[in-house]
Design a protein around this motif. Sequence first.
Motif, PDB file in Angstrom:
ATOM      1  N   GLU A   1      59.563 -36.237  -4.111  1.00 22.74           N
ATOM      2  CA  GLU A   1      60.545 -37.043  -4.326  1.00 22.74           C
ATOM      3  C   GLU A   1      59.698 -37.900  -4.327  1.00 22.74           C
ATOM      4  O   GLU A   1      60.397 -39.219  -5.031  1.00 22.74           O
ATOM      5  CB  GLU A   1      61.694 -36.807  -2.818  1.00 22.74           C
ATOM      6  CG  GLU A   1      61.961 -35.489  -2.788  1.00 22.74           C
ATOM      7  CD  GLU A   1      63.153 -36.053  -1.700  1.00 22.74           C
ATOM      8  OE1 GLU A   1      64.531 -34.864  -1.822  1.00 22.74           O
ATOM      9  OE2 GLU A   1      63.452 -36.512  -0.860  1.00 22.74           O
TER      10      GLU A   1
ATOM     11  N   PRO B   1      49.540 -27.374  -7.591  1.00 19.30           N
ATOM     12  CA  PRO B   1      48.418 -27.399  -6.834  1.00 19.30           C
ATOM     13  C   PRO B   1      48.670 -27.139  -5.381  1.00 19.30           C
ATOM     14  O   PRO B   1      48.385 -26.425  -5.200  1.00 19.30           O
ATOM     15  CB  PRO B   1      47.309 -29.016  -6.814  1.00 19.30           C
ATOM     16  CG  PRO B   1      48.453 -29.462  -7.745  1.00 19.30           C
ATOM     17  CD  PRO B   1      49.815 -29.078  -8.521  1.00 19.30           C
TER      18      PRO B   1
ATOM     19  N   LEU C   1      57.297 -43.159  -7.418  1.00 21.34           N
ATOM     20  CA  LEU C   1      56.932 -44.377  -7.875  1.00 21.34           C
ATOM     21  C   LEU C   1      56.391 -43.390  -9.186  1.00 21.34           C
ATOM     22  O   LEU C   1      55.853 -44.099  -9.830  1.00 21.34           O
ATOM     23  CB  LEU C   1      54.807 -42.834  -7.203  1.00 21.34           C
ATOM     24  CG  LEU C   1      55.082 -42.739  -5.741  1.00 21.34           C
ATOM     25  CD1 LEU C   1      53.928 -42.184  -5.384  1.00 21.34           C
ATOM     26  CD2 LEU C   1      54.498 -44.630  -5.232  1.00 21.34           C
ATOM     27  N   GLY C   2      57.882 -43.296  -9.735  1.00 19.58           N
ATOM     28  CA  GLY C   2      57.101 -43.241 -11.219  1.00 19.58           C
ATOM     29  C   GLY C   2      57.425 -41.864 -11.639  1.00 19.58           C
ATOM     30  O   GLY C   2      57.517 -42.315 -13.503  1.00 19.58           O
ATOM     31  N   ALA C   3      57.221 -40.505 -11.714  1.00 18.39           N
ATOM     32  CA  ALA C   3      56.857 -39.816 -12.167  1.00 18.39           C
ATOM     33  C   ALA C   3      57.985 -38.762 -12.791  1.00 18.39           C
ATOM     34  O   ALA C   3      58.572 -38.844 -11.884  1.00 18.39           O
ATOM     35  CB  ALA C   3      55.749 -38.502 -11.000  1.00 18.39           C
ATOM     36  N   TYR C   4      57.930 -38.285 -14.017  1.00 20.93           N
ATOM     37  CA  TYR C   4      59.149 -37.165 -14.341  1.00 20.93           C
ATOM     38  C   TYR C   4      58.549 -36.195 -13.785  1.00 20.93           C
ATOM     39  O   TYR C   4      57.371 -35.995 -13.491  1.00 20.93           O
ATOM     40  CB  TYR C   4      59.207 -38.015 -15.867  1.00 20.93           C
ATOM     41  CG  TYR C   4      59.625 -39.081 -15.853  1.00 20.93           C
ATOM     42  CD1 TYR C   4      61.380 -39.282 -15.774  1.00 20.93           C
ATOM     43  CD2 TYR C   4      59.621 -40.393 -16.462  1.00 20.93           C
ATOM     44  CE1 TYR C   4      62.019 -40.634 -15.808  1.00 20.93           C
ATOM     45  CE2 TYR C   4      60.089 -41.581 -16.489  1.00 20.93           C
ATOM     46  CZ  TYR C   4      61.143 -41.564 -15.682  1.00 20.93           C
ATOM     47  OH  TYR C   4      61.596 -42.858 -16.183  1.00 20.93           O
ATOM     48  N   PRO C   5      59.669 -35.440 -14.069  1.00 18.50           N
ATOM     49  CA  PRO C   5      60.118 -34.326 -13.492  1.00 18.50           C
ATOM     50  C   PRO C   5      58.511 -32.965 -14.243  1.00 18.50           C
ATOM     51  O   PRO C   5      57.564 -32.489 -13.128  1.00 18.50           O
ATOM     52  CB  PRO C   5      61.070 -33.280 -14.167  1.00 18.50           C
ATOM     53  CG  PRO C   5      62.170 -34.714 -13.940  1.00 18.50           C
ATOM     54  CD  PRO C   5      61.200 -35.330 -14.534  1.00 18.50           C
TER      55      PRO C   5
ATOM     56  N   HIS D   1      46.404 -32.713  -1.644  1.00 19.08           N
ATOM     57  CA  HIS D   1      45.489 -32.450  -2.062  1.00 19.08           C
ATOM     58  C   HIS D   1      44.600 -32.715  -2.631  1.00 19.08           C
ATOM     59  O   HIS D   1      44.067 -32.573  -3.852  1.00 19.08           O
ATOM     60  CB  HIS D   1      46.019 -30.912  -3.351  1.00 19.08           C
ATOM     61  CG  HIS D   1      46.772 -31.224  -3.620  1.00 19.08           C
ATOM     62  ND1 HIS D   1      48.388 -31.481  -3.773  1.00 19.08           N
ATOM     63  CD2 HIS D   1      46.425 -32.175  -5.451  1.00 19.08           C
ATOM     64  CE1 HIS D   1      49.092 -31.867  -5.209  1.00 19.08           C
ATOM     65  NE2 HIS D   1      48.118 -31.837  -5.913  1.00 19.08           N
TER      66      HIS D   1
ATOM     67  N   ARG E   1      50.892 -32.001 -11.128  1.00 13.56           N
ATOM     68  CA  ARG E   1      50.003 -32.991 -10.653  1.00 13.56           C
ATOM     69  C   ARG E   1      50.264 -32.440  -9.622  1.00 13.56           C
ATOM     70  O   ARG E   1      49.311 -32.945  -8.102  1.00 13.56           O
ATOM     71  CB  ARG E   1      49.909 -34.866 -10.782  1.00 13.56           C
ATOM     72  CG  ARG E   1      49.725 -35.057 -12.280  1.00 13.56           C
ATOM     73  CD  ARG E   1      48.136 -34.279 -12.115  1.00 13.56           C
ATOM     74  NE  ARG E   1      47.812 -34.863 -13.839  1.00 13.56           N
ATOM     75  CZ  ARG E   1      47.369 -35.580 -14.195  1.00 13.56           C
ATOM     76  NH1 ARG E   1      47.661 -36.658 -13.235  1.00 13.56           N
ATOM     77  NH2 ARG E   1      46.610 -35.688 -15.740  1.00 13.56           N
ATOM     78  N   VAL E   2      51.702 -32.444  -8.910  1.00  8.24           N
ATOM     79  CA  VAL E   2      52.067 -32.096  -7.001  1.00  8.24           C
ATOM     80  C   VAL E   2      52.093 -31.227  -6.942  1.00  8.24           C
ATOM     81  O   VAL E   2      51.606 -30.834  -5.489  1.00  8.24           O
ATOM     82  CB  VAL E   2      53.459 -33.206  -7.272  1.00  8.24           C
ATOM     83  CG1 VAL E   2      53.929 -32.973  -5.515  1.00  8.24           C
ATOM     84  CG2 VAL E   2      52.355 -35.027  -7.317  1.00  8.24           C
TER      85      VAL E   2
ATOM     86  N   TYR F   1      55.584 -34.283 -15.356  1.00  7.23           N
ATOM     87  CA  TYR F   1      54.204 -34.399 -14.759  1.00  7.23           C
ATOM     88  C   TYR F   1      54.241 -34.385 -13.261  1.00  7.23           C
ATOM     89  O   TYR F   1      53.233 -34.532 -12.458  1.00  7.23           O
ATOM     90  CB  TYR F   1      54.372 -36.562 -14.763  1.00  7.23           C
ATOM     91  CG  TYR F   1      53.223 -36.908 -14.469  1.00  7.23           C
ATOM     92  CD1 TYR F   1      52.463 -37.211 -15.147  1.00  7.23           C
ATOM     93  CD2 TYR F   1      52.855 -37.575 -13.196  1.00  7.23           C
ATOM     94  CE1 TYR F   1      51.044 -37.602 -15.202  1.00  7.23           C
ATOM     95  CE2 TYR F   1      51.403 -38.043 -13.055  1.00  7.23           C
ATOM     96  CZ  TYR F   1      50.521 -38.593 -13.451  1.00  7.23           C
ATOM     97  OH  TYR F   1      49.606 -39.077 -13.539  1.00  7.23           O
TER      98      TYR F   1
ATOM     99  N   PHE G   1      47.860 -42.825  -7.762  1.00  5.19           N
ATOM    100  CA  PHE G   1      49.339 -42.034  -7.750  1.00  5.19           C
ATOM    101  C   PHE G   1      50.275 -43.240  -9.018  1.00  5.19           C
ATOM    102  O   PHE G   1      50.487 -42.540 -10.392  1.00  5.19           O
ATOM    103  CB  PHE G   1      50.246 -41.280  -7.070  1.00  5.19           C
ATOM    104  CG  PHE G   1      50.938 -40.362  -7.800  1.00  5.19           C
ATOM    105  CD1 PHE G   1      50.469 -38.740  -8.100  1.00  5.19           C
ATOM    106  CD2 PHE G   1      52.300 -40.365  -7.807  1.00  5.19           C
ATOM    107  CE1 PHE G   1      50.920 -37.637  -9.417  1.00  5.19           C
ATOM    108  CE2 PHE G   1      52.965 -39.679  -8.647  1.00  5.19           C
ATOM    109  CZ  PHE G   1      52.006 -38.403  -9.204  1.00  5.19           C
TER     110      PHE G   1
ATOM    111  N   GLN H   1      63.082 -42.774 -11.011  1.00  2.79           N
ATOM    112  CA  GLN H   1      61.930 -43.393 -11.259  1.00  2.79           C
ATOM    113  C   GLN H   1      61.630 -45.002 -12.470  1.00  2.79           C
ATOM    114  O   GLN H   1      60.987 -45.602 -12.202  1.00  2.79           O
ATOM    115  CB  GLN H   1      61.457 -42.137 -12.704  1.00  2.79           C
ATOM    116  CG  GLN H   1      60.320 -41.156 -12.219  1.00  2.79           C
ATOM    117  CD  GLN H   1      62.063 -39.703 -11.804  1.00  2.79           C
ATOM    118  OE1 GLN H   1      63.038 -40.523 -11.907  1.00  2.79           O
ATOM    119  NE2 GLN H   1      61.922 -39.020 -12.051  1.00  2.79           N
TER     120      GLN H   1
ATOM    121  N   ALA I   1      56.875 -38.579  -5.281  1.00  2.00           N
ATOM    122  CA  ALA I   1      56.194 -38.956  -6.874  1.00  2.00           C
ATOM    123  C   ALA I   1      57.636 -39.388  -7.800  1.00  2.00           C
ATOM    124  O   ALA I   1      56.789 -40.327  -8.094  1.00  2.00           O
ATOM    125  CB  ALA I   1      55.736 -37.787  -7.258  1.00  2.00           C
ATOM    126  N   SER I   2      58.851 -39.130  -7.613  1.00  6.51           N
ATOM    127  CA  SER I   2      59.544 -39.320  -9.315  1.00  6.51           C
ATOM    128  C   SER I   2      59.987 -41.009  -7.753  1.00  6.51           C
ATOM    129  O   SER I   2      59.584 -41.690  -8.916  1.00  6.51           O
ATOM    130  CB  SER I   2      60.986 -38.378  -8.724  1.00  6.51           C
ATOM    131  OG  SER I   2      61.699 -39.172  -7.017  1.00  6.51           O
TER     132      SER I   2
ATOM    133  N   VAL J   1      50.310 -42.537 -12.939  1.00  3.93           N
ATOM    134  CA  VAL J   1      51.410 -42.622 -13.417  1.00  3.93           C
ATOM    135  C   VAL J   1      52.314 -43.665 -14.895  1.00  3.93           C
ATOM    136  O   VAL J   1      52.244 -42.546 -16.277  1.00  3.93           O
ATOM    137  CB  VAL J   1      53.068 -42.647 -12.762  1.00  3.93           C
ATOM    138  CG1 VAL J   1      53.927 -42.187 -13.512  1.00  3.93           C
ATOM    139  CG2 VAL J   1      52.467 -40.911 -11.965  1.00  3.93           C
TER     140      VAL J   1
END
Lengths: 354, 216
Positions: free
Chosen positions: B115, B134, B120-124, A88, B130-131, B126, A97, A72, B117-118, A101
């Motif tokens: 992975e 769903p 892209l800067g997202a923490y677990p 989705h 979001r991922v 979030y 996205f 991150q 998402a991580s 964030v």
Amino acid sequence: MHIEVRGLNKSFGDFHAVSDVSFEIEKGKLIGLLGPSGGGKTSVLRMLAGLETPTSGDILFHGKRVNDLPPQERGIGFVFQNYALFKHMTVYDNVAFGLKVKKQPKDRIRERVMSLLELTGLKGFEHRYPHQLSGGQRQRVAFARALAPEPQLLLLDEPFAAIDAKIRTELRTWLKELIDRVGITSIFVTHDQDEAIEVADEIMIMNKGRLEQKGTPWDIYKNPETPFVASFIGESTIVHDIGRIKGFEEAAVWEGTTALIRPEYIEIGKAGEIRLQSATMEGRIRQLHFRGSEWLVEVDVNGTTLKTYRSLEKEAFHPGEEVSVLVHRAYLFNERDSWMMENRLKEDPMPIHI
Amino acid sequence: MMTVIIVIIVTAINTVFGVMLALYLVRADWIGQKLKRLLNSLVDLPFAVSPVIGGLMIVLLLGPNTVIGALLEGAGFKVVYALPGMTLATLFVTFPIMVREVMPVLQEIGAQQEEAASTLGAYPWYTFWRVTWPSIRWGVIYGVVLTVARSLGEFGAVLVVSGNIINKTQTATTLVYQDVENFNVAAANGVALVLAAFSALLLLMMEWAKKRKEVH
């Protein structure tokens, strides 16, 4: 971003995926990480991204050690082999996205996403879902998504592997232009040498977890440093008994020396067609393969089969025909050393033959 | 009725912990392979063990004659022959359902979206909402419906743990049992009818959840 890797190691149990890899990458360069499957390329990429922890060694971005930073916080963009789009979410939400964030204001997000969709030629697709897109479009969404948070390093894992051959070449050119325009340091993994040679500013060749050579495509092609690189890049024939090739008799003095000869090092022609008559040897055409734009010729010379090309413009050969063969140079190697050798008879002033 | 309380508590706890355990079993690298395999087979234990034995186990472990049971009772907390014990018994019986429902879904979607998402800067946290959520949502809902159905109908384990004290530790199923024993057929039929209606409803929900699950 300037990247430096020092003595990187990664093992999974007993298996050494990456062993002692060190390299440096200058800012703004597009690097191709090339090698056979299972050579450790993806592991290196994942360690750079922080998705995998190195067993030992250091990774430095801008001279600062980032080993302990989670993905991150590394400021990287990663394009996965299967794109890993969020199924989705619409194309718009996928690209947005990384910005959401970071809690950027809505209108800023909108602006950035729309400009990226424009850049990647996806305008008008923002409300589609990934399963409504073709492979090439998905790849571009993945690309736009990775670029959205303005990373300083872009990592691409086999970006074109899942796309059919025709579109792949188009996408390659597109990607290279785009990366040039954005000016971002990029590393992409591939097992396809044409792809690496065509797209990359510099190539790093990996095999069995080791970095074999790093350099521009031209350098690597011209001066392969290891036998593996020589045989991996370009086509070639391995000749175990170099003494039988005319002009290379001296090389047979070194015990256990093997030669690697590329098709373009060899010239063949009917009697009298080659100028340096004295350096040629007799050969017999074994087989001919039509390659679309040229002939691939297999020719028997003193019991060794050599491969070379022949232009369609020249007179065609027939199997069994006697021809003259001239080997211009060969790449020689043994356990200790490897070097390029020119045909001696070519270099020498015309011998007393006339 | 006690049944409702038990169903609500059990479903809530099993959903949260079931999803958590499924996540750990599928995603966590820091749990060794062997430990994972062991945990994985432990999850199935309630399926393999008869519910009656499961109930008996709780009585033997936490009953008033054991160290833990005596300690808890000393603190004014009665486990066996009371609501906590019955909840525990139902928890034990229904625990595998959620884990088994969510694990294959997690395995199928793979770790790559997370992975991505991580990077892209997202923490677990979030990323989960979001991922991951769903994608597993319908699997979880299906698991919830199954858990409700199972805990509504659980009889054996509860019977052993509750002691079936009339009007105190009785659930719908043990009530039906009691009424039948006492030849009070009309009352038994009434309760059974309510349970059957619930089952039919749950069955419909299951079908619906299953269909939605397949869409994604």
